[in-house]
Enzyme design. Structure first.
Site, PDB file in Angstrom:
ATOM      1  N   GLY A  32      -1.450  -1.486   4.909  1.00  0.00           N
ATOM      2  CA  GLY A  32      -2.683  -2.023   4.314  1.00  0.00           C
ATOM      3  C   GLY A  32      -3.531  -0.890   3.772  1.00  0.00           C
ATOM      4  O   GLY A  32      -3.323   0.282   4.119  1.00  0.00           O
ATOM      5  N   TYR A  56      -1.736 -11.166   3.548  1.00  0.00           N
ATOM      6  CA  TYR A  56      -2.566 -10.985   4.751  1.00  0.00           C
ATOM      7  C   TYR A  56      -3.698 -10.031   4.376  1.00  0.00           C
ATOM      8  O   TYR A  56      -3.462  -9.038   3.671  1.00  0.00           O
ATOM      9  CB  TYR A  56      -1.645 -10.328   5.772  1.00  0.00           C
ATOM     10  N   GLU A 102       6.139 -14.920  -3.447  1.00  0.00           N
ATOM     11  CA  GLU A 102       4.965 -14.520  -2.655  1.00  0.00           C
ATOM     12  C   GLU A 102       3.825 -15.483  -2.965  1.00  0.00           C
ATOM     13  O   GLU A 102       3.611 -15.838  -4.128  1.00  0.00           O
ATOM     14  CB  GLU A 102       4.514 -13.096  -3.003  1.00  0.00           C
TER      15      GLU A 102
HETATM   16  P1  FAD Z   1       3.010   3.124   4.554  1.00  0.00           P
HETATM   17  O1  FAD Z   1       4.455   2.847   4.583  1.00  0.00           O
HETATM   18  O2  FAD Z   1       2.344   3.499   5.802  1.00  0.00           O
HETATM   19  O3  FAD Z   1       2.764   4.177   3.423  1.00  0.00           O
HETATM   20  C1  FAD Z   1       1.453   4.573   3.015  1.00  0.00           C
HETATM   21  C2  FAD Z   1       1.470   6.028   2.561  1.00  0.00           C
HETATM   22  O4  FAD Z   1       1.735   6.862   3.688  1.00  0.00           O
HETATM   23  C3  FAD Z   1       2.559   6.348   1.544  1.00  0.00           C
HETATM   24  O5  FAD Z   1       2.058   7.289   0.652  1.00  0.00           O
HETATM   25  C4  FAD Z   1       3.685   6.922   2.379  1.00  0.00           C
HETATM   26  O6  FAD Z   1       4.495   7.832   1.635  1.00  0.00           O
HETATM   27  C5  FAD Z   1       2.911   7.630   3.486  1.00  0.00           C
HETATM   28  N1  FAD Z   1       3.659   7.607   4.762  1.00  0.00           N
HETATM   29  C6  FAD Z   1       4.346   6.574   5.299  1.00  0.00           C
HETATM   30  N2  FAD Z   1       4.879   6.918   6.485  1.00  0.00           N
HETATM   31  C7  FAD Z   1       4.520   8.219   6.697  1.00  0.00           C
HETATM   32  C8  FAD Z   1       4.750   9.136   7.742  1.00  0.00           C
HETATM   33  N3  FAD Z   1       5.465   8.786   8.842  1.00  0.00           N
HETATM   34  N4  FAD Z   1       4.224  10.381   7.621  1.00  0.00           N
HETATM   35  C9  FAD Z   1       3.486  10.740   6.547  1.00  0.00           C
HETATM   36  N5  FAD Z   1       3.234   9.898   5.523  1.00  0.00           N
HETATM   37  C10 FAD Z   1       3.721   8.647   5.594  1.00  0.00           C
HETATM   38  N6  FAD Z   1      -1.767  -5.223   1.410  1.00  0.00           N
HETATM   39  C11 FAD Z   1      -2.493  -6.119   2.135  1.00  0.00           C
HETATM   40  O7  FAD Z   1      -3.607  -5.803   2.556  1.00  0.00           O
HETATM   41  N7  FAD Z   1      -2.008  -7.380   2.389  1.00  0.00           N
HETATM   42  C12 FAD Z   1      -0.795  -7.794   1.945  1.00  0.00           C
HETATM   43  O8  FAD Z   1      -0.395  -8.940   2.203  1.00  0.00           O
HETATM   44  C13 FAD Z   1      -0.003  -6.874   1.177  1.00  0.00           C
HETATM   45  N8  FAD Z   1       1.223  -7.224   0.719  1.00  0.00           N
HETATM   46  C14 FAD Z   1       1.986  -6.290   0.067  1.00  0.00           C
HETATM   47  C15 FAD Z   1       3.289  -6.653  -0.350  1.00  0.00           C
HETATM   48  C16 FAD Z   1       4.094  -5.721  -1.003  1.00  0.00           C
HETATM   49  C17 FAD Z   1       5.502  -6.117  -1.434  1.00  0.00           C
HETATM   50  C18 FAD Z   1       3.595  -4.416  -1.309  1.00  0.00           C
HETATM   51  C19 FAD Z   1       4.452  -3.416  -2.050  1.00  0.00           C
HETATM   52  C20 FAD Z   1       2.301  -4.065  -0.917  1.00  0.00           C
HETATM   53  C21 FAD Z   1       1.486  -4.985  -0.227  1.00  0.00           C
HETATM   54  N9  FAD Z   1       0.206  -4.658   0.211  1.00  0.00           N
HETATM   55  C22 FAD Z   1      -0.544  -5.564   0.929  1.00  0.00           C
HETATM   56  C23 FAD Z   1      -0.389  -3.353  -0.139  1.00  0.00           C
HETATM   57  C24 FAD Z   1      -0.116  -2.263   0.938  1.00  0.00           C
HETATM   58  O9  FAD Z   1      -0.799  -2.584   2.126  1.00  0.00           O
HETATM   59  C25 FAD Z   1      -0.591  -0.926   0.355  1.00  0.00           C
HETATM   60  O10 FAD Z   1       0.249  -0.547  -0.708  1.00  0.00           O
HETATM   61  C26 FAD Z   1      -0.800   0.208   1.342  1.00  0.00           C
HETATM   62  O11 FAD Z   1      -1.508   1.254   0.652  1.00  0.00           O
HETATM   63  C27 FAD Z   1       0.484   0.851   1.863  1.00  0.00           C
HETATM   64  O12 FAD Z   1       1.148   0.043   2.721  1.00  0.00           O
HETATM   65  P2  FAD Z   1       2.613   0.491   3.295  1.00  0.00           P
HETATM   66  O13 FAD Z   1       2.993  -0.504   4.293  1.00  0.00           O
HETATM   67  O14 FAD Z   1       3.551   0.750   2.173  1.00  0.00           O
HETATM   68  O15 FAD Z   1       2.186   1.850   3.988  1.00  0.00           O
END
Ligand code: FAD
Length: 288
Positions: A106, A47, A15
């Site tokens: 995010g 991002y 990364e």
């Molecule tokens: P989601 O999958 O939407 O999950 C967020 C929360 O909502 C979780 O608690 C989940 O259990 C819950 N949830 C998910 N789907 C549902 C549903 N359908 N119904 C009810 N609850 C639900 N952030 C940045 O800004 N830029 C980056 O480049 C970046 N890179 C990352 C790379 C990696 C490998 C990781 C692990 C994280 C990264 N992050 C980044 C951080 C990330 O944006 C945060 O962790 C954010 O809080 C959650 O993103 P997510 O896509 O996992 O969200």
């Protein structure tokens, strides 16, 4: 190559983050050139959660794909974006032949009002994935959390939500950083029981300065095991000793993962090619 993930071969990926200023692209490209020499299977590019600097992610991903000839995965967040914003970024990625995105929700930006947050186009990453699947040709990965996502009340519920990412078209997952492999093994077992069958890349962040614990690590919510806390207590005051000890910890962590059958390692390089090289060489020696 990303193909190696689908074929369940051992992979090492990196990364990187894009430059913070427009004038810093030259040095970013030099860093990428050095990382490219290590022949990672892919490089992912972070991002901003707000999405306003998406152009920098696209430019770095394009350099990786078109100049280095390495598969690029552009991170993309939806919390601060409208559907049309995502389509614009998707189009730009397509023009640069970048096929894959790590589709993320995010974190809510500090300056986002309650009203803006409540009326966002995508509540969760899986909603964005469904949208991208229907409306673009992008292929997708998703994020996962070996110690559960901080907002979720239980691992069970977080895994149910993770399954939605697989159902929405995620082809593989990249994990949040962790320092205690036992959490990762327990997570893999639970994910498997939940029906998650797509490959998972283990996210490893080397701790090369004690400051990281107060910043990146505390934001990630990952626990710090006693062995790592002791190491920081013993070497934290000496820059060079801490660097060596932190790299050594990451190498031992990766070796243990590999010995226990983990095939995919994703290294949070923090744009430090020398460190990535030391780790990559140590792992390759182990594999060959
Ligand atoms: P989601 O999958 O939407 O999950 C967020 C929360 O909502 C979780 O608690 C989940 O259990 C819950 N949830 C998910 N789907 C549902 C549903 N359908 N119904 C009810 N609850 C639900 N952030 C940045 O800004 N830029 C980056 O480049 C970046 N890179 C990352 C790379 C990696 C490998 C990781 C692990 C994280 C990264 N992050 C980044 C951080 C990330 O944006 C945060 O962790 C954010 O809080 C959650 O993103 P997510 O896509 O996992 O969200």
């Amino acid at each position: 190559m990303l193909q190696n993930i689908n074929e369940q071969k051992n992979t090492l990926s990196f990364e990187v983050f894009p430059p913070k200023k427009d004038g810093e692209f030259e040095s970013a490209f030099q860093i990428l050139d050095s990382l490219g020499l290590l022949k990672p299977d892919f490089i992912s590019v972070t991002y901003g959660a707000g999405g306003s600097r998406s152009g920098r992610t696209v430019e770095i991903a394009s350099y990786i794909r078109n100049h280095l000839g390495i598969d690029a995965v552009a991170h993309m967040t939806c919390v601060g974006s409208r559907k049309e914003d995502l389509l614009r970024v998707a189009e730009s990625l397509g023009e640069h032949h970048v096929e894959y995105v790590l589709a993320l929700r995010g974190d809510r930006p500090r300056d986002m009002s309650d009203e803006q947050y409540a009326s966002r186009d995508f509540a969760h990453a899986s909603d964005m994935m469904e949208f991208l699947k229907k409306n673009t040709r992008l292929r997708m990965a998703g994020a996962c959390y070996p110690e559960k996502h901080y907002e979720c009340f239980s691992m069970e519920s977080d895994l149910n939500n993770l399954l939605k990412k697989q159902q929405a078209g995620a082809e593989f997952l990249i994990s949040q950083l962790f320092f205690d492999n036992d959490y990762y093994y327990a997570f893999l077992e639970k994910a498997c029981r939940k029906g998650i069958t797509i490959p998972i890349c283990a996210g490893i962040m080397p701790i090369t300065s004690s400051k990281q614990i107060g910043t990146t690590v505390s934001l990630s919510g990952s626990s710090v095991p006693k062995a790592l806390a002791d190491l920081i207590a013993n070497y934290g005051d000496s820059k060079e000793d801490m660097r060596k000890a932190g790299i050594d910890y990451a190498i031992r962590q990766i070796r243990d993962l590999q010995e226990n059958g983990v095939k995919h390692i994703h290294l949070y390089t923090m744009n430090k090619p020398k460190m990535a090289g030391e780790i990559a060489r140590a792992i390759y020696r182990q594999q060959n």
